[in-house]
Design an enzyme around this catalytic site. Structure first.
Site, PDB file in Angstrom:
ATOM      1  N   GLY A 295      22.590  25.854 131.772  1.00  0.00           N
ATOM      2  CA  GLY A 295      22.480  26.021 133.145  1.00  0.00           C
ATOM      3  C   GLY A 295      21.033  26.392 133.668  1.00  0.00           C
ATOM      4  O   GLY A 295      20.445  26.044 134.693  1.00  0.00           O
ATOM      5  N   THR A 296      20.677  27.592 133.059  1.00  0.00           N
ATOM      6  CA  THR A 296      19.325  28.032 133.302  1.00  0.00           C
ATOM      7  C   THR A 296      18.212  26.851 132.971  1.00  0.00           C
ATOM      8  O   THR A 296      17.194  26.700 133.700  1.00  0.00           O
ATOM      9  CB  THR A 296      18.895  29.213 132.342  1.00  0.00           C
ATOM     10  OG1 THR A 296      19.759  30.337 132.574  1.00  0.00           O
ATOM     11  CG2 THR A 296      17.389  29.678 132.718  1.00  0.00           C
ATOM     12  N   ILE A 297      18.301  26.121 131.756  1.00  0.00           N
ATOM     13  CA  ILE A 297      17.428  25.054 131.534  1.00  0.00           C
ATOM     14  C   ILE A 297      17.388  23.964 132.732  1.00  0.00           C
ATOM     15  O   ILE A 297      16.397  23.687 133.129  1.00  0.00           O
ATOM     16  CB  ILE A 297      17.728  24.354 129.999  1.00  0.00           C
ATOM     17  CG1 ILE A 297      17.457  25.394 129.078  1.00  0.00           C
ATOM     18  CG2 ILE A 297      16.812  23.130 129.830  1.00  0.00           C
ATOM     19  CD1 ILE A 297      18.119  25.052 127.666  1.00  0.00           C
TER      20      ILE A 297
ATOM     21  N   GLU B 269      18.350  24.308 135.724  1.00  0.00           N
ATOM     22  CA  GLU B 269      17.617  25.050 136.958  1.00  0.00           C
ATOM     23  C   GLU B 269      16.026  24.814 136.985  1.00  0.00           C
ATOM     24  O   GLU B 269      15.453  24.565 137.939  1.00  0.00           O
ATOM     25  CB  GLU B 269      18.163  26.551 137.304  1.00  0.00           C
ATOM     26  CG  GLU B 269      19.376  26.463 137.912  1.00  0.00           C
ATOM     27  CD  GLU B 269      19.565  27.904 138.460  1.00  0.00           C
ATOM     28  OE1 GLU B 269      18.839  28.521 139.472  1.00  0.00           O
ATOM     29  OE2 GLU B 269      20.390  28.692 138.091  1.00  0.00           O
TER      30      GLU B 269
ATOM     31  N   GLY C 296      21.018  29.753 129.051  1.00  0.00           N
ATOM     32  CA  GLY C 296      21.733  28.474 128.491  1.00  0.00           C
ATOM     33  C   GLY C 296      21.543  27.171 129.216  1.00  0.00           C
ATOM     34  O   GLY C 296      20.422  27.018 129.750  1.00  0.00           O
TER      35      GLY C 296
ATOM     36  N   GLU D 105      27.251  22.959 135.819  1.00  0.00           N
ATOM     37  CA  GLU D 105      27.567  23.258 137.454  1.00  0.00           C
ATOM     38  C   GLU D 105      28.550  22.113 137.497  1.00  0.00           C
ATOM     39  O   GLU D 105      28.156  20.847 137.539  1.00  0.00           O
ATOM     40  CB  GLU D 105      26.223  23.089 138.110  1.00  0.00           C
ATOM     41  CG  GLU D 105      25.421  24.143 137.862  1.00  0.00           C
ATOM     42  CD  GLU D 105      25.969  25.552 138.185  1.00  0.00           C
ATOM     43  OE1 GLU D 105      26.574  25.392 139.301  1.00  0.00           O
ATOM     44  OE2 GLU D 105      25.730  26.671 137.797  1.00  0.00           O
TER      45      GLU D 105
ATOM     46  N   ASP E 157      14.342   7.453 125.973  1.00  0.00           N
ATOM     47  CA  ASP E 157      14.506   5.889 125.753  1.00  0.00           C
ATOM     48  C   ASP E 157      14.876   5.293 127.228  1.00  0.00           C
ATOM     49  O   ASP E 157      15.102   4.045 127.274  1.00  0.00           O
ATOM     50  CB  ASP E 157      15.690   5.430 124.917  1.00  0.00           C
ATOM     51  CG  ASP E 157      16.963   6.192 125.174  1.00  0.00           C
ATOM     52  OD1 ASP E 157      17.096   6.985 126.208  1.00  0.00           O
ATOM     53  OD2 ASP E 157      17.988   5.919 124.656  1.00  0.00           O
TER      54      ASP E 157
END
Length: 299
Positions: A68-70, A72, A66, A271, A218
């Site tokens: 959070g993983t992206i 990290e 999800g 987080e 941007d």
């Protein structure tokens, strides 16, 4: 079939029993693609696996999970030094998948995996808070933060993004606005905020478009504040168009400073970060991400 450089998939430990994903990886391996897989168990694993990915010489590190993983994986990538830093690929496997959804990553695992490996790598921005913590999607404060933080895991697993709305309705009578002062380039506001969204991306909390004008390349952060003293009247007023809504304050800047007389909490891609003073700044073209050609968040 065209040859593609190797990739390393960093998979959130909650998705290890995903049979369709296993099958999709096996099919691509049979087609000749090299895909390394590593499973996260605890905080810090993603950073270690990114280091390993660089030693392996892969072209892409894929974040499988999800928001959070992206977060990290992308944070670990922007901390890399030198040349040949891998691009970020995205495989949405979380509860809400807000960033992946907003940038147009396919829901089908096989299509998302192929895009993560073979898609065009485009330079995108990230944001940094207090010179330390980063986010790729959004920082949210106030009502929205408390809801996403407090929503039970079982409810999220059963209902996905809808769970945030249900839990929010259950908690409305106990939630109060946060008094704060926010400054940016040509922007100054102070008052009571029910919801604060500072977006590199557009949506959070399971599909809520908090910063609908945000773009990821941007060099700007988009700010949206929902003001008011009471939750329900303010939420009802958000059904109006933005032009007619006195409860919505908007701004755009490469940085924002937030000060509060008491501790408030921001949710950074899932987080929590608490404090009274926040300096949030954009990091232009911080990393390369493999995105669809029709990604709506590119200028």
């Amino acid at each position: 079939m065209a040859e593609f450089p190797a990739s390393l998939l960093i998979l959130n430990g909650k998705s290890t029993d995903n049979l369709p994903l296993r099958e999709a990886i096996m099919l691509l391996r049979e087609e000749g693609m090299t895909i390394h897989v590593r499973i996260t168990w605890e905080k810090g694993d993603a950073a270690r696996f990114v280091e390993e990915a660089r030693k392996l010489g892969v072209a892409t590190v894929i974040a499988g999970g999800g928001d959070g993983t992206i977060n990290e994986v992308s944070t670990a990538l922007i901390q890399c030094e030198g040349d040949d830093i891998p691009a970020l690929g995205i495989l949405p496997l979380g509860t809400a998948n807000d960033f992946a959804t907003s940038v147009g990553i396919p829901e089908a695992l096989d299509k998302a995996l192929k895009l993560a490996i073979a898609g065009n790598a485009i330079a995108i921005d990230m944001a940094q808070v207090n010179k330390q913590t980063c986010f790729i999607n959004m920082a949210t404060g106030g009502f929205g933060t408390r809801i996403t933080t407090e929503t039970p895991e079982k409810l999220k697993a059963a209902l996905g993004g809808v769970s945030y709305i249900i839990h929010g309705l259950m908690r409305m009578d106990t939630l109060q606005p946060d008094r704060c002062e926010i400054r940016g380039e040509n922007f100054h506001w102070q008052g009571d905020a029910l919801v604060i969204g500072i977006g590199n991306g557009r949506q959070a909390g399971g599909g809520q478009q908090l910063c609908p004008n945000a773009l990821i390349n941007d060099g700007l952060l988009q700010l949206r504040i929902f003001t008011g003293d009471e939750i329900i009247p303010t939420l009802v007023s958000t059904l109006k168009s933005d032009e007619d809504n006195p409860n919505i304050i908007e701004g755009a800047s490469s940085w924002f400073d937030i000060q509060a007389p008491h501790e408030i909490t921001f949710n950074l891609d899932g987080e929590p970060l608490s404090g009274q003073n926040f300096h949030i700044e954009i990091l232009p073209a911080a990393l390369r991400c493999r995105l669809p050609p029709d990604c709506p968040l590119l200028r």
